[in-house]
Design a protein around this motif. Sequence first.
Motif, PDB file in Angstrom:
ATOM      1  N   ILE B  24       2.792   8.999 -13.935  1.00 61.89           N
ATOM      2  CA  ILE B  24       3.489   7.325 -13.387  1.00 61.89           C
ATOM      3  C   ILE B  24       3.585   7.200 -11.777  1.00 61.89           C
ATOM      4  O   ILE B  24       4.532   8.277 -11.707  1.00 61.89           O
ATOM      5  CB  ILE B  24       4.446   6.806 -14.274  1.00 61.89           C
ATOM      6  N   GLY B  25       3.263   6.216 -11.042  1.00 68.56           N
ATOM      7  CA  GLY B  25       3.330   5.388 -10.104  1.00 68.56           C
ATOM      8  C   GLY B  25       3.658   6.483  -8.625  1.00 68.56           C
ATOM      9  O   GLY B  25       4.601   7.280  -8.226  1.00 68.56           O
ATOM     10  N   LEU B  26       1.878   7.239  -8.578  1.00 66.35           N
ATOM     11  CA  LEU B  26       1.981   7.586  -7.047  1.00 66.35           C
ATOM     12  C   LEU B  26       2.133   6.854  -6.364  1.00 66.35           C
ATOM     13  O   LEU B  26       1.841   6.055  -5.919  1.00 66.35           O
ATOM     14  CB  LEU B  26       0.358   8.524  -7.555  1.00 66.35           C
ATOM     15  N   GLY B  27       2.927   7.229  -5.352  1.00 66.27           N
ATOM     16  CA  GLY B  27       2.134   6.503  -3.195  1.00 66.27           C
ATOM     17  C   GLY B  27       2.406   7.246  -2.777  1.00 66.27           C
ATOM     18  O   GLY B  27       1.128   7.394  -2.573  1.00 66.27           O
ATOM     19  N   SER B  28       3.289   8.249  -2.268  1.00 66.84           N
ATOM     20  CA  SER B  28       2.656   8.849  -1.401  1.00 66.84           C
ATOM     21  C   SER B  28       2.024  10.307  -1.492  1.00 66.84           C
ATOM     22  O   SER B  28       1.279  11.146  -1.015  1.00 66.84           O
ATOM     23  CB  SER B  28       3.343   8.901  -0.381  1.00 66.84           C
ATOM     24  N   CYS B  29       2.297  10.574  -2.806  1.00 66.21           N
ATOM     25  CA  CYS B  29       2.220  11.565  -3.872  1.00 66.21           C
ATOM     26  C   CYS B  29       0.631  11.798  -3.718  1.00 66.21           C
ATOM     27  O   CYS B  29       0.289  10.791  -4.105  1.00 66.21           O
ATOM     28  CB  CYS B  29       3.407  11.915  -5.142  1.00 66.21           C
ATOM     29  N   ASP B 135      -2.673   1.703   0.744  1.00 65.95           N
ATOM     30  CA  ASP B 135      -1.239   1.008   0.581  1.00 65.95           C
ATOM     31  C   ASP B 135      -0.411   0.520  -0.717  1.00 65.95           C
ATOM     32  O   ASP B 135      -0.096  -0.166  -0.436  1.00 65.95           O
ATOM     33  CB  ASP B 135      -0.662  -0.315   1.681  1.00 65.95           C
ATOM     34  N   TYR B 136      -1.419   0.750  -1.813  1.00 61.55           N
ATOM     35  CA  TYR B 136      -0.282   0.537  -3.620  1.00 61.55           C
ATOM     36  C   TYR B 136      -0.172   1.812  -3.828  1.00 61.55           C
ATOM     37  O   TYR B 136      -1.155   2.923  -3.948  1.00 61.55           O
ATOM     38  CB  TYR B 136      -1.558  -0.521  -3.689  1.00 61.55           C
ATOM     39  N   GLY B 137       0.793   1.125  -5.297  1.00 63.17           N
ATOM     40  CA  GLY B 137       1.173   2.324  -5.664  1.00 63.17           C
ATOM     41  C   GLY B 137      -0.131   2.636  -6.740  1.00 63.17           C
ATOM     42  O   GLY B 137      -1.295   2.272  -7.043  1.00 63.17           O
ATOM     43  N   ARG B 138       0.058   3.850  -7.350  1.00 63.30           N
ATOM     44  CA  ARG B 138      -1.099   4.124  -8.778  1.00 63.30           C
ATOM     45  C   ARG B 138      -0.330   5.266  -9.423  1.00 63.30           C
ATOM     46  O   ARG B 138       0.127   5.761  -9.956  1.00 63.30           O
ATOM     47  CB  ARG B 138      -2.609   5.392  -7.916  1.00 63.30           C
ATOM     48  N   THR B 139      -1.378   4.844 -11.071  1.00 64.79           N
ATOM     49  CA  THR B 139      -0.771   5.532 -12.431  1.00 64.79           C
ATOM     50  C   THR B 139      -1.721   5.470 -12.223  1.00 64.79           C
ATOM     51  O   THR B 139      -3.241   4.970 -12.863  1.00 64.79           O
ATOM     52  CB  THR B 139      -0.269   4.881 -13.594  1.00 64.79           C
ATOM     53  N   TYR B 152      -5.260   2.756 -12.469  1.00 60.43           N
ATOM     54  CA  TYR B 152      -3.978   1.597 -12.827  1.00 60.43           C
ATOM     55  C   TYR B 152      -3.088   0.804 -11.460  1.00 60.43           C
ATOM     56  O   TYR B 152      -2.280   2.146 -11.114  1.00 60.43           O
ATOM     57  CB  TYR B 152      -3.207   1.279 -14.122  1.00 60.43           C
ATOM     58  N   SER B 153      -2.870  -0.019 -10.973  1.00 58.25           N
ATOM     59  CA  SER B 153      -2.649  -0.539  -9.638  1.00 58.25           C
ATOM     60  C   SER B 153      -1.533  -2.237  -9.776  1.00 58.25           C
ATOM     61  O   SER B 153      -2.311  -2.810 -10.669  1.00 58.25           O
ATOM     62  CB  SER B 153      -3.338  -0.669  -8.558  1.00 58.25           C
ATOM     63  N   ALA B 154      -0.607  -2.407  -9.651  1.00 54.62           N
ATOM     64  CA  ALA B 154       0.291  -3.324  -9.981  1.00 54.62           C
ATOM     65  C   ALA B 154      -0.913  -4.938  -9.977  1.00 54.62           C
ATOM     66  O   ALA B 154      -1.427  -4.280  -7.607  1.00 54.62           O
ATOM     67  CB  ALA B 154       0.964  -3.428  -8.998  1.00 54.62           C
TER      68      ALA B 154
END
Lengths: 205, 161
Positions: B24-29, B135-139, B152-154
Amino acid sequence: MTGRKLTNMELDILKEIGNIGMGNATTALSVMFNTSPRMEVPVVKFVDFNELADMVGGPEAIVTAVLTHFKGGINGMILFILTLEEAKKLLSLMLNKTYPDDLVSFDHMDKSALKETANILMSSYISSIGTLTNLKLRTEPPAICIDMAGSVLSMPISELGQVGDQALIIDSKFLDNEKSINGFLMFVCDEESSDKIFESLGIRC
Amino acid sequence: MEEVTKVGIADWKLCKAPNKITTIGLGSCVGIVIYSATSDYCGLLHILLPSSKDIKNNANRAKFADTGLEDLIGALEQQGMRRSTMRAKIAGGAAMFQFSTKTEIGSIGDRNIQAVKDTLAGYNIPIVSEDTGKDYGRTIVFDSVTKDLMIYSAGKTEKRI
């Protein structure tokens, strides 16, 4: 600032620095808010990476985060994080606007207001550390990000990840007469920098 | 009833059909799924940093692309997955904050992606699909049966890669 436990005295000092910084910030914010927000004594604690996002509603909760790097005698970053609900409360107080419950994004004006509020808080905090330690610190221009908490936090976590598996959290709370706003101020620096803080204060050599 | 295995930050886990695995919530990772058409197993690794060699504090091997992948690939081989049949799907590596000044840490997402690609190339494991950068987060959720990776992204429509 990770990889080992701080002594109670060191924690108290960070708390006190937090109090002083927050006190300065409150004064500045009261002018902007045209009211007199109070602040509670901040809670200072270390939190594991995987638990960080839970503090702001879980890794998938949408949050607003403003991040600033600071440089000088010590290097690190400081973040101000609000849940979407708390950000709406803050903005409605500042801008006299109302925000629908289902709103998940903000316009340019909103973002800029959030950024400025955060900037005042963060700069006050950093400058109080600078004053107390006699270190010359300067903050860089902040950036804002509104996304899933887990993703937003990956940035400070990456920086912290180079030195450990925990983050130092200074949990701040503002109170207005009618509404209380909960925000997190997250202070991130490496071990070398935290040692410098304590050395400058004369409690470690 | 199928189960969904959750993988945390700087962590990897294995998953067996018909279950799913998520982070959940991959950013720069960067999230790396390794699977094989001839195995019921798959694995998901959530890395934070490109290389264990740059850093003194490198005890947590799952934190880095190099040591994390080495361990994940080893664990899959122990379950009988042959290296030559391994395939990868990767996601993440975003730049979450846009700073006016460029910093080394600001480009951490790009460096993570590059390190993952280089490491996988070293093992001769092909990357079948990816959803990286921006530039967005991903699950992400990987289905061990269909071998689909859902993203999935916001505020965005879901993606299947």
